[in-house]
Design a protein around this motif. Structure first.
Motif, PDB file in Angstrom:
ATOM      1  N   MET A  23      25.310 -15.714  -6.364  1.00  0.00           N
ATOM      2  CA  MET A  23      24.806 -16.982  -6.856  1.00  0.00           C
ATOM      3  C   MET A  23      23.591 -17.770  -6.737  1.00  0.00           C
ATOM      4  SD  MET A  23      28.827 -18.535  -7.699  1.00  0.00           S
ATOM      5  CE  MET A  23      30.575 -18.037  -8.212  1.00  0.00           C
ATOM      6  N   HIS A  24      23.239 -18.420  -6.944  1.00  0.00           N
ATOM      7  CA  HIS A  24      22.282 -19.010  -6.414  1.00  0.00           C
ATOM      8  C   HIS A  24      22.423 -19.895  -5.719  1.00  0.00           C
ATOM      9  CE1 HIS A  24      19.177 -16.792  -8.697  1.00  0.00           C
ATOM     10  NE2 HIS A  24      19.383 -16.692  -9.741  1.00  0.00           N
ATOM     11  N   GLU A  25      21.504 -20.345  -4.890  1.00  0.00           N
ATOM     12  CA  GLU A  25      21.733 -21.661  -3.798  1.00  0.00           C
ATOM     13  C   GLU A  25      21.494 -22.908  -4.804  1.00  0.00           C
ATOM     14  OE1 GLU A  25      22.862 -24.311  -0.208  1.00  0.00           O
ATOM     15  OE2 GLU A  25      23.718 -22.079  -0.983  1.00  0.00           O
ATOM     16  N   ILE A  26      20.401 -22.676  -4.756  1.00  0.00           N
ATOM     17  CA  ILE A  26      20.162 -23.739  -5.816  1.00  0.00           C
ATOM     18  C   ILE A  26      20.151 -23.870  -7.463  1.00  0.00           C
ATOM     19  CG2 ILE A  26      17.465 -25.583  -6.577  1.00  0.00           C
ATOM     20  CD1 ILE A  26      18.385 -25.114  -3.994  1.00  0.00           C
ATOM     21  N   MET A  27      20.663 -25.267  -7.762  1.00  0.00           N
ATOM     22  CA  MET A  27      21.467 -25.408  -9.127  1.00  0.00           C
ATOM     23  C   MET A  27      21.230 -26.585  -9.736  1.00  0.00           C
ATOM     24  SD  MET A  27      25.464 -25.741  -7.449  1.00  0.00           S
ATOM     25  CE  MET A  27      26.238 -25.381  -8.982  1.00  0.00           C
ATOM     26  N   THR A  28      20.982 -26.316 -10.845  1.00  0.00           N
ATOM     27  CA  THR A  28      20.476 -26.837 -12.186  1.00  0.00           C
ATOM     28  C   THR A  28      21.694 -28.594 -11.969  1.00  0.00           C
ATOM     29  OG1 THR A  28      21.154 -26.102 -13.827  1.00  0.00           O
ATOM     30  CG2 THR A  28      19.245 -25.304 -12.671  1.00  0.00           C
ATOM     31  N   ILE A  29      20.419 -29.304 -12.830  1.00  0.00           N
ATOM     32  CA  ILE A  29      22.324 -29.987 -13.328  1.00  0.00           C
ATOM     33  C   ILE A  29      23.395 -29.759 -14.130  1.00  0.00           C
ATOM     34  CG2 ILE A  29      22.006 -32.033 -15.302  1.00  0.00           C
ATOM     35  CD1 ILE A  29      19.984 -33.736 -14.230  1.00  0.00           C
ATOM     36  N   PRO A  89      24.776 -35.773  -3.831  1.00  0.00           N
ATOM     37  CA  PRO A  89      23.374 -35.084  -3.201  1.00  0.00           C
ATOM     38  C   PRO A  89      22.726 -33.990  -4.251  1.00  0.00           C
ATOM     39  CG  PRO A  89      25.800 -34.358  -1.941  1.00  0.00           C
ATOM     40  CD  PRO A  89      25.882 -34.815  -3.450  1.00  0.00           C
ATOM     41  N   GLY A  90      21.439 -34.252  -3.614  1.00  0.00           N
ATOM     42  CA  GLY A  90      20.358 -33.912  -4.550  1.00  0.00           C
ATOM     43  C   GLY A  90      18.692 -34.325  -4.720  1.00  0.00           C
ATOM     44  N   GLY A  91      17.433 -33.671  -6.063  1.00  0.00           N
ATOM     45  CA  GLY A  91      16.562 -34.168  -5.622  1.00  0.00           C
ATOM     46  C   GLY A  91      15.659 -33.734  -6.387  1.00  0.00           C
ATOM     47  N   LYS A  92      14.463 -34.291  -6.427  1.00  0.00           N
ATOM     48  CA  LYS A  92      14.215 -33.913  -7.722  1.00  0.00           C
ATOM     49  C   LYS A  92      12.645 -32.726  -7.111  1.00  0.00           C
ATOM     50  CE  LYS A  92      13.892 -37.354 -11.159  1.00  0.00           C
ATOM     51  NZ  LYS A  92      14.091 -38.797 -12.137  1.00  0.00           N
ATOM     52  N   LEU A  93      12.573 -32.377  -7.609  1.00  0.00           N
ATOM     53  CA  LEU A  93      11.492 -30.770  -7.564  1.00  0.00           C
ATOM     54  C   LEU A  93      10.597 -31.157  -8.728  1.00  0.00           C
ATOM     55  CD1 LEU A  93      13.165 -27.146  -6.911  1.00  0.00           C
ATOM     56  CD2 LEU A  93      11.936 -29.515  -4.906  1.00  0.00           C
ATOM     57  N   GLY A  94       9.450 -32.397  -8.327  1.00  0.00           N
ATOM     58  CA  GLY A  94       8.559 -32.786  -9.971  1.00  0.00           C
ATOM     59  C   GLY A  94       9.435 -33.420 -10.547  1.00  0.00           C
ATOM     60  N   ARG A 116      24.001 -25.654  -3.454  1.00  0.00           N
ATOM     61  CA  ARG A 116      25.315 -25.587  -3.434  1.00  0.00           C
ATOM     62  C   ARG A 116      26.252 -25.224  -2.586  1.00  0.00           C
ATOM     63  NH1 ARG A 116      27.195 -22.263  -7.285  1.00  0.00           N
ATOM     64  NH2 ARG A 116      25.886 -21.551  -8.314  1.00  0.00           N
ATOM     65  N   SER A 117      25.546 -25.398  -1.475  1.00  0.00           N
ATOM     66  CA  SER A 117      26.370 -26.011   0.196  1.00  0.00           C
ATOM     67  C   SER A 117      26.568 -27.265  -0.058  1.00  0.00           C
ATOM     68  CB  SER A 117      25.458 -25.090   0.792  1.00  0.00           C
ATOM     69  OG  SER A 117      24.255 -25.488   1.147  1.00  0.00           O
ATOM     70  N   GLU A 118      25.457 -28.266  -0.060  1.00  0.00           N
ATOM     71  CA  GLU A 118      25.860 -29.268  -0.140  1.00  0.00           C
ATOM     72  C   GLU A 118      26.980 -30.305  -1.426  1.00  0.00           C
ATOM     73  OE1 GLU A 118      22.179 -31.225  -0.465  1.00  0.00           O
ATOM     74  OE2 GLU A 118      21.806 -30.520   1.777  1.00  0.00           O
ATOM     75  N   VAL A 119      27.175 -29.156  -2.968  1.00  0.00           N
ATOM     76  CA  VAL A 119      27.889 -30.207  -3.422  1.00  0.00           C
ATOM     77  C   VAL A 119      29.156 -29.333  -2.982  1.00  0.00           C
ATOM     78  CG1 VAL A 119      27.967 -29.792  -6.182  1.00  0.00           C
ATOM     79  CG2 VAL A 119      26.000 -29.444  -5.788  1.00  0.00           C
TER      80      VAL A 119
END
Length: 216
Positions: A1-7, A31-36, A43-46
């Protein structure tokens, strides 16, 4: 699984709607942030956020079921307006600009062009004084709606019963949201079946009054 997740991935993981994830992220609850212009989540923060809320230290917001679409979830008071023009093109242009004030609309010009292109194929006048212009676009992040009450009926807005359109419900959704899109159109149609609701909307003298009637 990828560490970075989409909405979309977070929504599936939490078993809530994409709109709920978007709202939580916008408010800073999740917890999240915008890339552009695109939201991304670790995933760990979620997972820590889930553990913290399910652990009972702080109750999580209660999400609506993804299948329990309500008109209040897609329409806001600031996207409800009175339309002064008596011409369809001007009315649709005004309402498209209103709808584009939503952060869920990624490309205002594309939205307006798509609305007019869709209308050129076939009128979205459904009868009883109602028009429901609607599109699905990749640039739309989630299902969203604007409501326009025409002070003068739009006699050039062709409807199947030839009754001039006076209430315009403009709907936009992501290209991936076919089921939600269909449910939204069905919910709008069901709401406006009631003669009392239509008459109250036709008689509304303010956007606030129209919103209260439509949203129930």
């Amino acid at each position: 699984m990828h560490e970075i997740m989409t909405i979309e991935e977070v929504a599936a993981y939490l078993r809530v709607s994409e709109r709920t994830v978007y709202d939580w992220a916008q408010k800073g609850d999740l917890p999240g942030g915008k890339l552009g212009t695109t939201w991304r989540f670790k995933r760990s923060e979620v997972q820590r956020w889930v553990d913290r809320h399910l652990g009972g230290t702080s109750p999580a917001p209660v999400p609506a079921s993804p299948n329990a679409l309500t008109l209040q979830t897609i329409l806001a008071p600031e996207r409800t307006v009175l339309i002064e023009s008596e011409f369809k093109e001007e009315a649709l242009g005004q309402l498209a600009r209103v709808l584009s004030t939503s952060p869920l609309i990624g490309d205002a010009r594309e939205l307006e062009e798509a609305i007019f292109k869709r209308e050129a194929l076939m009128s979205t006048g459904i009868g009883c004084g109602i028009g429901v212009p609607h599109v699905r676009l990749d640039s739309v992040k989630d299902l969203v709606m604007a409501l326009g009450i025409c002070k003068v009926p739009l006699r050039d807005y062709v409807a199947i019963d030839e009754v001039p359109v006076q209430v315009v419900c403009m709907v936009a959704a992501s290209s991936t949201q076919h089921p939600q899109y269909i449910r939204a159109l069905s919910a709008i149609s069901s709401r406006l079946k009631a003669v009392s609701v239509r008459q109250s909307l036709f008689a509304a003298t303010s956007a606030a009054a129209a919103y209260r009637v439509f949203a129930g």
